[in-house]
Design a protein around this motif. Structure first.
Motif, PDB file in Angstrom:
ATOM      1  N   ALA A 177       0.835  -1.209   0.000  1.00 59.84           N
ATOM      2  CA  ALA A 177       0.000   0.000   0.000  1.00 59.84           C
ATOM      3  C   ALA A 177       0.866   1.254   0.000  1.00 59.84           C
ATOM      4  CB  ALA A 177      -0.925  -0.010   1.216  1.00 59.84           C
ATOM      5  N   LEU A 178       1.936   1.226   0.785  1.00 67.03           N
ATOM      6  CA  LEU A 178       2.834   2.385   0.847  1.00 67.03           C
ATOM      7  C   LEU A 178       3.501   2.634  -0.506  1.00 67.03           C
ATOM      8  CD1 LEU A 178       4.506   4.573   2.353  1.00 67.03           C
ATOM      9  CD2 LEU A 178       6.102   2.779   3.001  1.00 67.03           C
ATOM     10  N   VAL A 179       3.988   1.572  -1.114  1.00 72.93           N
ATOM     11  CA  VAL A 179       4.683   1.719  -2.396  1.00 72.93           C
ATOM     12  C   VAL A 179       3.721   2.182  -3.478  1.00 72.93           C
ATOM     13  CG1 VAL A 179       5.922   0.487  -4.209  1.00 72.93           C
ATOM     14  CG2 VAL A 179       6.391  -0.017  -1.806  1.00 72.93           C
ATOM     15  N   GLN A 180       2.542   1.571  -3.501  1.00 66.02           N
ATOM     16  CA  GLN A 180       1.605   1.832  -4.578  1.00 66.02           C
ATOM     17  C   GLN A 180       0.821   3.128  -4.380  1.00 66.02           C
ATOM     18  OE1 GLN A 180       1.322  -0.451  -7.273  1.00 66.02           O
ATOM     19  NE2 GLN A 180       0.405   1.406  -8.087  1.00 66.02           N
ATOM     20  N   PHE A 181       0.446   3.416  -3.138  1.00 65.48           N
ATOM     21  CA  PHE A 181      -0.478   4.531  -2.921  1.00 65.48           C
ATOM     22  C   PHE A 181       0.086   5.666  -2.080  1.00 65.48           C
ATOM     23  CE2 PHE A 181      -3.064   0.729  -3.623  1.00 65.48           C
ATOM     24  CZ  PHE A 181      -3.846   1.145  -4.683  1.00 65.48           C
ATOM     25  N   GLY A 182       1.228   5.451  -1.468  1.00 68.68           N
ATOM     26  CA  GLY A 182       1.852   6.558  -0.757  1.00 68.68           C
ATOM     27  C   GLY A 182       1.477   6.692   0.707  1.00 68.68           C
ATOM     28  N   LEU A 183       2.042   7.735   1.290  1.00 67.39           N
ATOM     29  CA  LEU A 183       1.973   7.948   2.726  1.00 67.39           C
ATOM     30  C   LEU A 183       0.551   8.107   3.247  1.00 67.39           C
ATOM     31  CD1 LEU A 183       3.966   8.225   5.035  1.00 67.39           C
ATOM     32  CD2 LEU A 183       3.898  10.698   4.710  1.00 67.39           C
ATOM     33  N   GLN A 184      -0.283   8.759   2.463  1.00 64.32           N
ATOM     34  CA  GLN A 184      -1.646   9.029   2.924  1.00 64.32           C
ATOM     35  C   GLN A 184      -2.410   7.740   3.217  1.00 64.32           C
ATOM     36  OE1 GLN A 184      -3.626  12.309   1.427  1.00 64.32           O
ATOM     37  NE2 GLN A 184      -4.947  11.917   3.192  1.00 64.32           N
ATOM     38  N   VAL A 185      -2.294   6.773   2.302  1.00 62.62           N
ATOM     39  CA  VAL A 185      -2.990   5.509   2.508  1.00 62.62           C
ATOM     40  C   VAL A 185      -2.366   4.743   3.670  1.00 62.62           C
ATOM     41  CG1 VAL A 185      -3.470   3.249   1.476  1.00 62.62           C
ATOM     42  CG2 VAL A 185      -3.926   5.320   0.185  1.00 62.62           C
ATOM     43  N   LEU A 186      -1.048   4.801   3.761  1.00 64.03           N
ATOM     44  CA  LEU A 186      -0.384   4.167   4.904  1.00 64.03           C
ATOM     45  C   LEU A 186      -0.923   4.743   6.210  1.00 64.03           C
ATOM     46  CD1 LEU A 186       1.958   2.324   6.016  1.00 64.03           C
ATOM     47  CD2 LEU A 186       3.330   4.399   6.061  1.00 64.03           C
ATOM     48  N   ASN A 187      -1.034   6.057   6.274  1.00 62.37           N
ATOM     49  CA  ASN A 187      -1.560   6.700   7.468  1.00 62.37           C
ATOM     50  C   ASN A 187      -2.991   6.264   7.752  1.00 62.37           C
ATOM     51  OD1 ASN A 187       0.650   8.116   8.312  1.00 62.37           O
ATOM     52  ND2 ASN A 187       0.173   9.945   7.120  1.00 62.37           N
ATOM     53  N   SER A 188      -3.805   6.205   6.711  1.00 58.06           N
ATOM     54  CA  SER A 188      -5.191   5.798   6.917  1.00 58.06           C
ATOM     55  C   SER A 188      -5.262   4.387   7.495  1.00 58.06           C
ATOM     56  CB  SER A 188      -5.964   5.835   5.598  1.00 58.06           C
ATOM     57  OG  SER A 188      -5.944   7.131   5.075  1.00 58.06           O
ATOM     58  N   ILE A 189      -4.474   3.485   6.936  1.00 59.27           N
ATOM     59  CA  ILE A 189      -4.478   2.110   7.458  1.00 59.27           C
ATOM     60  C   ILE A 189      -4.111   2.122   8.935  1.00 59.27           C
ATOM     61  CG2 ILE A 189      -3.349  -0.146   7.332  1.00 59.27           C
ATOM     62  CD1 ILE A 189      -2.858   0.424   4.352  1.00 59.27           C
ATOM     63  N   ASN A 190      -3.084   2.871   9.266  1.00 58.40           N
ATOM     64  CA  ASN A 190      -2.633   2.876  10.651  1.00 58.40           C
ATOM     65  C   ASN A 190      -3.631   3.553  11.591  1.00 58.40           C
ATOM     66  OD1 ASN A 190      -0.244   1.356  10.561  1.00 58.40           O
ATOM     67  ND2 ASN A 190       0.820   3.051   9.565  1.00 58.40           N
ATOM     68  N   ILE A 191      -4.343   4.548  11.100  1.00 58.13           N
ATOM     69  CA  ILE A 191      -5.387   5.162  11.932  1.00 58.13           C
ATOM     70  C   ILE A 191      -6.441   4.109  12.282  1.00 58.13           C
ATOM     71  CG2 ILE A 191      -7.300   6.818  11.958  1.00 58.13           C
ATOM     72  CD1 ILE A 191      -5.525   8.666  10.248  1.00 58.13           C
ATOM     73  N   VAL A 192      -6.844   3.355  11.264  1.00 58.36           N
ATOM     74  CA  VAL A 192      -7.863   2.324  11.506  1.00 58.36           C
ATOM     75  C   VAL A 192      -7.361   1.303  12.524  1.00 58.36           C
ATOM     76  CG1 VAL A 192      -9.075   0.375  10.453  1.00 58.36           C
ATOM     77  CG2 VAL A 192      -8.966   2.566   9.258  1.00 58.36           C
ATOM     78  N   ILE A 193      -6.170   0.797  12.301  1.00 55.58           N
ATOM     79  CA  ILE A 193      -5.630  -0.252  13.174  1.00 55.58           C
ATOM     80  C   ILE A 193      -5.492   0.270  14.612  1.00 55.58           C
ATOM     81  CG2 ILE A 193      -3.633  -1.761  13.581  1.00 55.58           C
ATOM     82  CD1 ILE A 193      -5.098  -2.486  11.036  1.00 55.58           C
ATOM     83  N   LEU A 194      -4.919   1.459  14.752  1.00 56.75           N
ATOM     84  CA  LEU A 194      -4.706   2.002  16.098  1.00 56.75           C
ATOM     85  C   LEU A 194      -6.023   2.328  16.794  1.00 56.75           C
ATOM     86  CD1 LEU A 194      -1.719   4.391  15.331  1.00 56.75           C
ATOM     87  CD2 LEU A 194      -1.605   2.344  16.757  1.00 56.75           C
ATOM     88  N   SER A 195      -6.967   2.905  16.061  1.00 60.95           N
ATOM     89  CA  SER A 195      -8.219   3.307  16.691  1.00 60.95           C
ATOM     90  C   SER A 195      -9.047   2.093  17.098  1.00 60.95           C
ATOM     91  CB  SER A 195      -9.057   4.179  15.747  1.00 60.95           C
ATOM     92  OG  SER A 195      -8.270   5.202  15.210  1.00 60.95           O
ATOM     93  N   GLN A 196      -8.971   1.034  16.328  1.00 59.91           N
ATOM     94  CA  GLN A 196      -9.707  -0.170  16.705  1.00 59.91           C
ATOM     95  C   GLN A 196      -9.058  -0.834  17.913  1.00 59.91           C
ATOM     96  OE1 GLN A 196     -10.073  -2.686  13.148  1.00 59.91           O
ATOM     97  NE2 GLN A 196     -12.266  -2.274  13.213  1.00 59.91           N
ATOM     98  N   LYS A 197      -7.735  -0.818  17.911  1.00 57.09           N
ATOM     99  CA  LYS A 197      -7.009  -1.486  18.978  1.00 57.09           C
ATOM    100  C   LYS A 197      -7.027  -0.673  20.266  1.00 57.09           C
ATOM    101  CE  LYS A 197      -2.774  -4.129  18.590  1.00 57.09           C
ATOM    102  NZ  LYS A 197      -3.589  -5.300  18.599  1.00 57.09           N
TER     103      LYS A 197
END
Ligand code: NAG
Ligand code: NAG
Length: 604
Positions: A226-246
Motif C-alpha cells: 500500500a505504501l509503495v503503490q499509494f503513498g503515505l496518505q494511505v499508509l496513514n489511513s491504514i494505521n489510523i484504523v488499526i490504532l483506533s480499533q485497537k
C-alpha cells in the motif's frame, strides 16, 4: 519506490560509549541505549537478514563472509570512532560490503545495483527482492537427532543458518519479526531436543511459529504494498484504523503524534533496512508504553518484555475495550452545519478524525471496510459541499455507509456459504478456478498458493463472531499478495487496474472481475495426458497438490470452460488415478486413459 524517503536515516552509531546494565523496571529503560545495545549484540543476525533478503541467491558461505566483514567494521569503529566510514548509515555500509565481495555481484547478478549510489542503489536492491521463491530449493529437512547435535555443538552457526534460510524465503518480512521467530525457534529446539520423540515435538511445536511468521509477514507485505503503490496518505489511513480499533480510548491528538513515528518506521522496514526498522519500531513502542494509561489497558505485560518480543507482543495484543462513555454514533460528521468548513480548513486532519471516530466505534468492521466508508464519505462531501444546502445533502451519509457495509457483508456471507456447503476439496477447486481465470499469467505454484490461502482464511474465520471483519481482512491480504509489493508483478490490465486504482475498494473490484480477455492459452502440450508414474505412491496431501496443479493447468489451457465442466474434468482425473492405481499395470492403464481424458478436455 518514490515513497521511501531519501533522507532522515539515523546514523548507525556503533560506538555508543555508555556502558549499560539491563534495567529491571521497564519505565526506567533508556530505550535508545537498549536498542543500540540490542543492535550491536545482534549485528550478525541483522546482517544475515538484510543480505539474505536482498540477495536471495547467495549461499550460506557468502553470507558468513559478509558477517565477518561487518564484524571487522564494527570493531574498527569501536576502536576509533573518528574514522570517516564510522558515520555512515548502517544499510549503506552493508550494501557497500555486499558490493565489494570479490566477484559476488557478477555471480549473483546484481552488479547493476552496485554501479549506483545512495538512494538509487537502495531502490535497486529493493527491486532485487523476489516474492516468488520458486527458484530456491525446498527447505532442507534434517533428521531431528542431527539437528539437535548441530545445535548442541554450535549454537550460533545453527541459528545463523536458520535465519538465513527463513530470511531468503521471506524477503519482505521485517527484521524484528524474523528475530522473534528465530528466538521462538530456538525455544522449540531447546525443548524438543530434551524429548524422547523429537520428530513429533518439532512437528507440533514448530507449526505455530511458522504460522505466526506467515500471518505477520503477509500483513507487513500488504501494508508495504500500500505504501509503495499509494503513498503515505494511505499508509496513514491504514494505521489510523488499526490504532483506533485497537486503542479506542486513545485521544486523537495522541494518535496523530504516534502516527508520525509509525509511518516513518515503515520507510525503513519496508525498504529492508533492518537497523532502521528495529530503531523505528523501538521508538514507537517506547512511545506507546510510556503513555499506557491513556492508550490501552491490554499491553501492560507486553511493555515489560524486551525487544524484539515487546513490539511483536503489542502489535498482536487484543483490542482494548470500548470506553463506557463512548457513544455508538458520532453525530458531528453528519449533523453539524460546519462540516464543509471544517473539511476545507484541513483535509487530511478532517478525514483522519473521521476515520478515527468511526473506527474506534466499530471494531466489528474490517480495516478495508472502514477505509471504504471513509472513501464514500469523502466522495459524498465532494458532491454535497457544492450544493446549496450541504447539510441536507450529507445528512444521508449514514445511510450511504450502511449501504457500503451491506454490500461487503453480502460478499462475505456468500463466501462463508461456500465454505459451509462445499467440502474442503471442492472449496479449493472453486477458488483455484476463479483465481486462474482472472490471473492465468501467474505461475501454477503461485496460483495454488493463493487458492490455499483463501481457503485458510475462510476456515479460520467463517465460524467466528467477528466473521465479517476476519474474512474481509484476510481475503484482502490474499489480494495484497496477488498484487505484489515492489511493482514486480504485472499480470494483466484488468488485475492491474484492481490493484492500482484504490486500496480500499480492491476487494469489490476483484469480485467483479471476469476471466481475463487478453489471455491467449498456450498451445496444447502433453501435460494433461501424461501421468507421472509415481502418482500411485503419493498420498493425501501430495495427491491433493497434484490435483490442484492439474486443475490450474487445465484452466490455463481451457479458460472458457464453465466451473461445472472444469470440476467434472477434475473428477475424471481423480477417477483415472484411482482406477489405474488399482489396476494390474498402472502405467499401461495411464497410457490408455490419459489421452482419453486429454481428448475429452479438448472437446469440451
Ligand atoms: C540479471 O539481472 C538483469 C537485470 O535485473 C536481468 O535482466 C537478467 O535477466 C538477469 N540474468 C539472470 C541470468 O538472471
Ligand atoms: C445503519 O446501521 C446501524 C447498525 O446496523 C443502525 O443502527 C442505523 O440505524 C443505520 N442507519 C441508517 C441511516 O440506516
Amino acid at each position: 519506490m518514490k515513497q521511501l524517503k531519501r533522507t532522515g536515516f539515523i546514523v548507525f552509531l556503533f560506538f555508543l560509549t555508555e556502558s549499560l546494565t539491563l534495567p529491571t523496571k521497564p519505565q526506567d529503560i533508556d530505550d535508545v541505549s537498549i536498542t543500540q545495545k540490542f543492535i550491536e549484540e545482534n549485528l550478525g543476525f541483522i546482517t544475515i537478514i538484510a543480505f539474505a533478503q536482498y540477495i536471495q541467491e547467495a549461499s550460506f558461505e557468502e553470507v558468513e563472509m559478509l558477517v565477518k566483514a561487518m564484524r571487522d567494521y564494527k570493531d574498527k569503529c569501536l576502536a576509533d570512532v573518528t574514522l570517516p566510514m564510522c558515520s555512515e548509515l548502517a544499510n549503506d555500509v552493508l550494501m557497500e560490503k555486499i558490493c565489494t565481495v570479490e566477484g559476488l555481484s557478477q555471480k549473483r547478478n546484481f552488479s547493476h545495483c552496485c554501479s549506483k549510489v545512495g538512494f538509487e542503489r537502495r531502490l535497486c536492491f529493493f527491486h532485487n527482492k523476489k516474492p516468488d521463491i520458486g527458484f530456491l530449493s525446498p527447505l532442507p529437512t534434517l533428521d531431528p537427532e542431527e539437528k539437535c547435535q548441530i545445535y548442541k555443538n554450535n549454537r550460533e552457526s545453527f541459528l545463523n543458518n536458520y535465519i538465513y534460510e527463513v530470511s531468503r524465503r521471506n524477503p519482505f518480512a521485517f527484521a524484528p519479526t524474523l528475530l522473534t521467530v528465530a528466538a521462538r525457534f530456538e525455544e522449540v529446539t531447546k525443548t524438543c531436543c530434551e524429548e524422547q520423540d523429537k520428530a513429533n515435538c518439532f512437528r507440533t511445536k514448530a507449526e505455530p511459529v511458522i504460522h505466526y511468521l506467515k500471518a505477520v509477514s503477509s500483513y507487513q507485505k500488504n501494508v508495504c504494498g500500500a505504501l509503495v503503490q499509494f503513498g503515505l496518505q494511505v499508509l496513514n489511513s491504514i494505521n489510523i484504523v488499526i490504532l483506533s480499533q485497537k486503542f479506542p480510548r486513545i485521544e486523537f491528538k495522541e494518535l496523530i503524534s504516534l502516527l508520525e513515528d509509525i509511518s516513518s518506521k515503515y520507510d525503513g522496514c519496508c525498504e529492508g533496512d533492518a537497523v532502521q526498522c528495529i530503531r523505528g519500531r523501538s521508538k514507537v513502542m517506547s512511545h506507546i508504553c510510556s503513555k499506557q494509561d491513556s492508550i490501552s489497558s491490554k499491553i501492560k505485560e507486553c511493555c515489560e518484555k524486551k525487544i524484539p518480543e515487546r513490539s511483536e507482543c503489542i502489535i498482536y495484543s487484543n483490542k482494548d475495550d470500548r470506553p463506557k462513555d463512548l457513544s455508538l454514533r458520532e453525530a458531528k460528521f453528519t449533523e453539524s452545519k460546519r462540516v464543509c468548513e471544517e473539511r476545507d480548513a484541513d483535509h487530511a486532519i478532517f478525514f483522519a478524525n473521521f476515520l478515527y471516530e468511526y473506527s474506534r466505534r466499530h471494531r466489528e468492521l474490517s480495516a478495508p471496510e472502514l477505509l471504504r466508508i471513509a472513501g464514500v464519505y469523502e466522495d459524498l462531501l465532494k458532491e454535497c459541499c457544492n450544493t446549496e444546502t450541504p447539510s441536507e445533502c450529507y445528512s444521508y451519509a449514514e445511510y450511504k455507509f450502511n449501504e457500503t457495509t451491506e454490500k461487503s457483508l453480502k460478499i462475505v456471507q456468500r463466501e462463508c456459504e461456500h465454505f459451509q456447503n462445499l467440502g474442503k476439496n471442492d472449496l479449493i477447486s472453486h477458488y483455484l478456478i476463479k483465481l486462474t481465470k482472472i490471473a492465468p499469467q501467474l505461475s501454477t505454484d503461485g496460483l495454488t498458493f493463493l487458492g490455499k490461502e483463501m481457503v485458510a482464511a475462510l476456515t479460520t474465520c467463517c465460524t467466528l463472531s467477528e466473521e465479517f471483519a476476519c474474512v474481509d481482512n484476510l481475503m484482502d491480504l490474499v489480494l495484497g499478495e496477488l498484487c505484489g509489493i515492489n511493482g514486480n508483478q504485472n499480470i494483466n490490465p484488468a488485475v492491474d487496474r484492481c490493484c492500482k486504482t484504490s486500496f480500499a475498494f480492491r476487494r469489490p473490484c476483484f469480485d467483479g472481475l471476469e476471466a481475463d480477455k487478453t489471455y491467449v492459452p498456450p498451445p496444447a502440450s502433453e501435460d494433461l495426458s501424461t501421468f507421472p508414474t509415481d502418482l500411485c505412491e503419493t498420498h493425501n496431501e501430495e495427491l491433493q497438490r497434484k490435483k490442484n496443479r492439474f486443475l490450474v493447468n487445465l484452466v490455463k489451457r481451457k479458460p472458457g470452460l464453465r466451473e461445472e465442466e472444469l470440476q467434472s474434468l477434475l473428477t475424471d482425473f481423480t477417477d483415472v488415478v484411482e482406477r489405474c492405481c488399482k489396476a494390474e499395470g498402472p502405467e499401461a492403464c495411464f497410457n490408455e486413459e490419459g489421452p482419453k481424458l486429454a481428448a475429452k478436455s479438448q472437446a469440451a
